[in-house]
Design a protein around this motif. Structure first.
Motif, PDB file in Angstrom:
ATOM      1  N   GLN A 194       0.828  -1.196   0.000  1.00 35.88           N
ATOM      2  CA  GLN A 194       0.000   0.000   0.000  1.00 35.88           C
ATOM      3  C   GLN A 194       0.868   1.254   0.000  1.00 35.88           C
ATOM      4  O   GLN A 194       1.830   1.357   0.759  1.00 35.88           O
ATOM      5  CB  GLN A 194      -0.920   0.015   1.236  1.00 35.88           C
ATOM      6  N   GLY A 195       0.534   2.222  -0.871  1.00 31.82           N
ATOM      7  CA  GLY A 195       1.222   3.504  -0.904  1.00 31.82           C
ATOM      8  C   GLY A 195       2.550   3.435  -1.624  1.00 31.82           C
ATOM      9  O   GLY A 195       3.076   2.359  -1.952  1.00 31.82           O
ATOM     10  N   SER A 196       3.125   4.616  -1.858  1.00 25.00           N
ATOM     11  CA  SER A 196       4.414   4.703  -2.550  1.00 25.00           C
ATOM     12  C   SER A 196       5.586   4.695  -1.584  1.00 25.00           C
ATOM     13  O   SER A 196       6.735   4.582  -2.016  1.00 25.00           O
ATOM     14  CB  SER A 196       4.464   5.988  -3.390  1.00 25.00           C
ATOM     15  N   GLU A 197       5.334   4.836  -0.285  1.00 28.86           N
ATOM     16  CA  GLU A 197       6.381   4.846   0.720  1.00 28.86           C
ATOM     17  C   GLU A 197       6.211   3.702   1.703  1.00 28.86           C
ATOM     18  O   GLU A 197       5.091   3.276   1.985  1.00 28.86           O
ATOM     19  CB  GLU A 197       6.384   6.173   1.507  1.00 28.86           C
ATOM     20  N   PRO A 239       9.410   0.764  -4.848  1.00 30.73           N
ATOM     21  CA  PRO A 239       8.689   0.467  -6.092  1.00 30.73           C
ATOM     22  C   PRO A 239       7.252   0.084  -5.812  1.00 30.73           C
ATOM     23  O   PRO A 239       6.929  -0.484  -4.761  1.00 30.73           O
ATOM     24  CB  PRO A 239       9.481  -0.704  -6.679  1.00 30.73           C
ATOM     25  N   THR A 240       6.371   0.402  -6.758  1.00 25.41           N
ATOM     26  CA  THR A 240       4.953   0.066  -6.588  1.00 25.41           C
ATOM     27  C   THR A 240       4.639  -1.365  -6.979  1.00 25.41           C
ATOM     28  O   THR A 240       3.661  -1.937  -6.505  1.00 25.41           O
ATOM     29  CB  THR A 240       4.088   1.020  -7.413  1.00 25.41           C
ATOM     30  N   ASP A 241       5.453  -1.958  -7.843  1.00 27.72           N
ATOM     31  CA  ASP A 241       5.234  -3.351  -8.241  1.00 27.72           C
ATOM     32  C   ASP A 241       5.547  -4.267  -7.057  1.00 27.72           C
ATOM     33  O   ASP A 241       6.614  -4.143  -6.436  1.00 27.72           O
ATOM     34  CB  ASP A 241       6.136  -3.713  -9.422  1.00 27.72           C
ATOM     35  N   PRO A 242       4.630  -5.177  -6.687  1.00 30.17           N
ATOM     36  CA  PRO A 242       4.853  -6.024  -5.508  1.00 30.17           C
ATOM     37  C   PRO A 242       6.138  -6.832  -5.570  1.00 30.17           C
ATOM     38  O   PRO A 242       6.866  -6.941  -4.581  1.00 30.17           O
ATOM     39  CB  PRO A 242       3.614  -6.929  -5.477  1.00 30.17           C
ATOM     40  N   THR A 243       6.432  -7.399  -6.747  1.00 29.90           N
ATOM     41  CA  THR A 243       7.648  -8.213  -6.854  1.00 29.90           C
ATOM     42  C   THR A 243       8.892  -7.366  -6.650  1.00 29.90           C
ATOM     43  O   THR A 243       9.820  -7.743  -5.926  1.00 29.90           O
ATOM     44  CB  THR A 243       7.695  -8.905  -8.218  1.00 29.90           C
ATOM     45  N   SER A 244       8.918  -6.194  -7.289  1.00 29.14           N
ATOM     46  CA  SER A 244      10.063  -5.307  -7.135  1.00 29.14           C
ATOM     47  C   SER A 244      10.165  -4.787  -5.708  1.00 29.14           C
ATOM     48  O   SER A 244      11.267  -4.584  -5.188  1.00 29.14           O
ATOM     49  CB  SER A 244       9.959  -4.137  -8.115  1.00 29.14           C
ATOM     50  N   ARG A 245       9.026  -4.575  -5.066  1.00 30.46           N
ATOM     51  CA  ARG A 245       9.040  -4.059  -3.690  1.00 30.46           C
ATOM     52  C   ARG A 245       9.631  -5.087  -2.736  1.00 30.46           C
ATOM     53  O   ARG A 245      10.383  -4.725  -1.820  1.00 30.46           O
ATOM     54  CB  ARG A 245       7.623  -3.680  -3.266  1.00 30.46           C
ATOM     55  N   VAL A 246       9.314  -6.359  -2.920  1.00 33.79           N
ATOM     56  CA  VAL A 246       9.886  -7.399  -2.062  1.00 33.79           C
ATOM     57  C   VAL A 246      11.393  -7.461  -2.239  1.00 33.79           C
ATOM     58  O   VAL A 246      12.157  -7.543  -1.271  1.00 33.79           O
ATOM     59  CB  VAL A 246       9.230  -8.761  -2.370  1.00 33.79           C
ATOM     60  N   ALA A 247      11.858  -7.408  -3.494  1.00 34.33           N
ATOM     61  CA  ALA A 247      13.301  -7.437  -3.747  1.00 34.33           C
ATOM     62  C   ALA A 247      13.977  -6.191  -3.170  1.00 34.33           C
ATOM     63  O   ALA A 247      15.098  -6.265  -2.635  1.00 34.33           O
ATOM     64  CB  ALA A 247      13.561  -7.544  -5.244  1.00 34.33           C
ATOM     65  N   PHE A 248      13.300  -5.042  -3.259  1.00 30.40           N
ATOM     66  CA  PHE A 248      13.852  -3.801  -2.718  1.00 30.40           C
ATOM     67  C   PHE A 248      14.016  -3.902  -1.198  1.00 30.40           C
ATOM     68  O   PHE A 248      15.054  -3.543  -0.654  1.00 30.40           O
ATOM     69  CB  PHE A 248      12.932  -2.632  -3.094  1.00 30.40           C
ATOM     70  N   MET A 249      12.987  -4.407  -0.506  1.00 29.77           N
ATOM     71  CA  MET A 249      13.062  -4.524   0.946  1.00 29.77           C
ATOM     72  C   MET A 249      14.090  -5.573   1.377  1.00 29.77           C
ATOM     73  O   MET A 249      14.699  -5.454   2.445  1.00 29.77           O
ATOM     74  CB  MET A 249      11.698  -4.873   1.516  1.00 29.77           C
ATOM     75  N   ALA A 250      14.300  -6.592   0.538  1.00 28.45           N
ATOM     76  CA  ALA A 250      15.331  -7.577   0.854  1.00 28.45           C
ATOM     77  C   ALA A 250      16.709  -6.922   0.862  1.00 28.45           C
ATOM     78  O   ALA A 250      17.569  -7.244   1.691  1.00 28.45           O
ATOM     79  CB  ALA A 250      15.284  -8.719  -0.152  1.00 28.45           C
ATOM     80  N   ARG A 251      16.938  -5.985  -0.061  1.00 25.54           N
ATOM     81  CA  ARG A 251      18.209  -5.260  -0.071  1.00 25.54           C
ATOM     82  C   ARG A 251      18.310  -4.319   1.125  1.00 25.54           C
ATOM     83  O   ARG A 251      19.360  -4.207   1.753  1.00 25.54           O
ATOM     84  CB  ARG A 251      18.364  -4.471  -1.377  1.00 25.54           C
TER      85      ARG A 251
END
Length: 377
Positions: A194-197, A239-251
């Motif tokens: 949810q949201g951009s942040e 990122p707004t894309d769920p897959t990209s967001r998971v990878a972003f948070m993993a980093r």
């Protein structure tokens, strides 16, 4: 009058403790993962609770005369199953116990997954060993059912009693657990999408750590990607894309950061005498003397024996022997800005007990010589 012997810590042991303390204080600060310093806002567990019945006990269930709600619950359950118990019949149950069931619904739990549950007696059941929990709905704070619990209990305690009222108990037999005992039926909303942040909440509020986290994120992902809202919360553009967001948070969670140093603090547990001092604790110039008065009272009985042929009676009278011993006070001087290691060495040289050290620390704080927050728990 002899003075009591002061019991001191053996010199080799004191030297070893001080050496270990010096080693710990000399270690440089190491970087920690963001995963260990902060959590994503909204990603948390949620408590669940329910009320149910445990059956199959070996005569250790609730005494229905003192726990009437157990019979009422059993009647309601049997009515739901199509069995009607006459109102003039009062079952005397010994193998049924009313229990409270609680669990924690982990974040991102999906329907069909299993979670552990804890079962605790709320009546007067002596033991839940060997019992089976019947189907129990588990509700959240909003009143919705999120899981269904059922299964055989694992009880680590044991109890036995005799007819004369004597009883022996090992651990707590009136509570147990059921591993994977509840099935998740409803999923919680996923705040990660949810949201951009995304908001990262530090486990310990600290301005320095929040500023360093923003700097680290901008160095890794680019300028303007993060901003500090307060000493606890850091907002990150994700990122707004769920897959990209998971990878972003993993980093993000695997980045390493040197957190800010904690405040100078002394924590005192007055009940157990435990004292924990941080490495940044300092003391201003101060002279400390501490002594204690020991009062010993011995009770006895004095017997008065009458003389021969005096027709008197033997009389027993209580006697008290009171002695007061003032221990020798020793004074030690704290130089300005002394470290934790020097504080511990000085107190050990005096041979102060934990209770004495608590009194010394409180007096130093009142005198304004202790440069640390003193917390008594």
């Amino acid at each position: 009058m002899s003075r009591p012997t002061r019991h001191r810590r053996p010199a080799p042991l004191r030297a070893g403790l001080l050496g270990l303390l010096a080693l710990l204080l000399g270690l440089p600060a190491t970087a920690e993962r963001v995963k260990d310093l902060a959590s994503v806002a909204g990603v948390r567990g949620n408590p669940l609770v329910g009320y149910g019945l445990v059956v199959g006990l070996d005569g250790t269930g609730d005494q229905t005369s003192q726990a009437p709600f157990t019979v009422q619950s059993l009647r309601n359950m049997l009515n739901e199953l199509g069995v009607t118990v006459p109102s003039n019949v009062n079952p005397q149950l010994k193998n049924v116990a009313a229990v409270a069931v609680h669990a924690e619904l982990p974040p991102f739990a999906k329907p069909g997954q299993q979670i552990d549950v804890t079962v605790s007696s709320i009546g007067n059941a002596a033991s839940l060993r060997g019992g089976t929990l019947l189907m129990t709905p588990l509700k959240g704070a909003d009143g919705q059912i999120y899981a269904i619990a059922q299964g055989n209990l694992i009880v680590g305690g044991f109890g036995a009693s005799g007819r004369d009222g004597s009883r022996v108990s090992v651990n707590i037999p009136s509570a147990g657990r059921i591993p994977n005992g509840a099935m998740v039926e409803r999923a919680l909303p996923a705040p990660l999408g949810q949201g951009s942040e995304l908001l990262l909440n530090l486990n310990q509020p600290d301005f320095t750590t929040a500023a360093r986290l923003v700097q680290l994120l901008e160095q890794t992902f680019g300028e303007g990607v993060a901003r500090a809202i307060d000493p606890v919360t850091v907002a990150v553009q994700a990122p707004t894309d769920p897959t990209s967001r998971v990878a972003f948070m993993a980093r993000v969670e695997n980045l390493e950061l040197n957190p800010g140093e904690a405040r100078a603090k002394v924590v005192v547990n007055a009940r157990t005498g435990t004292i924990v001092m941080g490495g940044l604790v300092k003391v201003l110039p101060a002279a400390v003397t501490h002594g204690s008065l020991t009062v010993t009272i011995r009770e006895g009985v004095a017997v008065s024996q009458p003389g021969a042929l005096s027709a008197g009676q033997t009389v027993a009278a209580p006697t008290s022997d009171i002695q007061a011993v003032q221990e020798e006070s020793r004074m030690f001087l704290f130089q300005g800005g002394v470290s934790l290691e020097e504080i511990v060495r000085a107190v050990n040289e005096v041979g102060a007990a934990p209770g004495d050290l608590i009194a010394i620390l409180e007096a130093l704080k009142q005198a304004g010589a202790l440069r640390a927050e003193l917390e008594v728990i």
